[in-house]
Design a protein around this motif. Structure first.
Motif, PDB file in Angstrom:
ATOM      1  N   THR A  96     -20.600  -6.495  -7.620  1.00  0.00           N
ATOM      2  CA  THR A  96     -21.004  -7.444  -6.585  1.00  0.00           C
ATOM      3  C   THR A  96     -19.761  -8.088  -5.992  1.00  0.00           C
ATOM      4  N   LYS A  97     -19.706  -8.172  -4.674  1.00  0.00           N
ATOM      5  CA  LYS A  97     -18.583  -8.826  -4.002  1.00  0.00           C
ATOM      6  C   LYS A  97     -18.962 -10.271  -3.684  1.00  0.00           C
ATOM      7  N   ASN A 134     -31.272 -15.169   0.982  1.00  0.00           N
ATOM      8  CA  ASN A 134     -30.826 -13.829   0.606  1.00  0.00           C
ATOM      9  C   ASN A 134     -31.967 -12.988   0.045  1.00  0.00           C
ATOM     10  N   LEU A 186     -22.258 -11.009  -1.660  1.00  0.00           N
ATOM     11  CA  LEU A 186     -22.562 -10.003  -0.627  1.00  0.00           C
ATOM     12  C   LEU A 186     -23.323  -8.829  -1.209  1.00  0.00           C
ATOM     13  N   LYS A 216     -17.560 -13.429  -1.473  1.00  0.00           N
ATOM     14  CA  LYS A 216     -16.635 -13.908  -0.444  1.00  0.00           C
ATOM     15  C   LYS A 216     -16.485 -15.416  -0.625  1.00  0.00           C
ATOM     16  N   LYS A 253     -20.206 -16.820  -1.209  1.00  0.00           N
ATOM     17  CA  LYS A 253     -21.431 -16.104  -0.893  1.00  0.00           C
ATOM     18  C   LYS A 253     -21.390 -14.730  -1.547  1.00  0.00           C
ATOM     19  N   THR A 255     -12.092 -12.162  -1.003  1.00  0.00           N
ATOM     20  CA  THR A 255     -13.278 -11.519  -1.549  1.00  0.00           C
ATOM     21  C   THR A 255     -12.926 -11.012  -2.936  1.00  0.00           C
TER      22      THR A 255
END
Length: 126
Positions: free
Chosen positions: A77-78, A25, A126, A80, A124, A92
């Motif tokens: 921050t999202k 990332n 995103l 998932k 994770k 999410t």
């Protein structure tokens, strides 16, 4: 003694560069012309994880989302997430507050009838 310190510093730099390169990332960008590290492009990877845990203790219906990275996950921050083997147990979540490294947030009641504690779960940022 100076040689040992220099070797230790070089090893630490190598480990840090390898960690960032493997994170996916983010990482360290190296100038292709002169091979130097560009400090303006240094990015810390946002790494999230999840765990099936909560109540009831054997088959919880909760999960924990955890910041496993070295940097903070900021509010907004999202993340998932999904529980392996259960196509309907995924979603999410948007962080409403900053999540420091090693901290987690619990999502209550998101696993319906419950799943065995410790069941594999993926997340994770995103």
């Amino acid at each position: 003694m100076t040689t040992i310190k220099t070797a230790g510093a070089a090893l630490a730099a190598l480990v840090l560069a390898t960690s960032f390169a493997q994170a996916g990332n983010g990482g360290i960008q190296i100038n292709q012309t002169n091979g130097q590290i560009n400090p303006e492009i240094l990015q810390i990877a946002r790494i999230a994880a999840c765990e099936v845990a909560g109540t009831p203790s054997e088959f919880p219906d909760d999960i924990w989302l955890i910041n496993k990275g070295a940097g903070k996950l900021v509010a907004g921050t999202k993340i998932k997430w999904s529980v392996e083997g259960y196509s309907n147990y995924k979603g999410t979540h948007t962080l409403v507050a900053q999540l420091n490294p090693g901290q987690g947030v619990k999502l209550n009641g998101v696993l319906g009838g419950g799943v065995e504690a410790g069941h594999p779960c993926a997340a994770k940022a995103l």
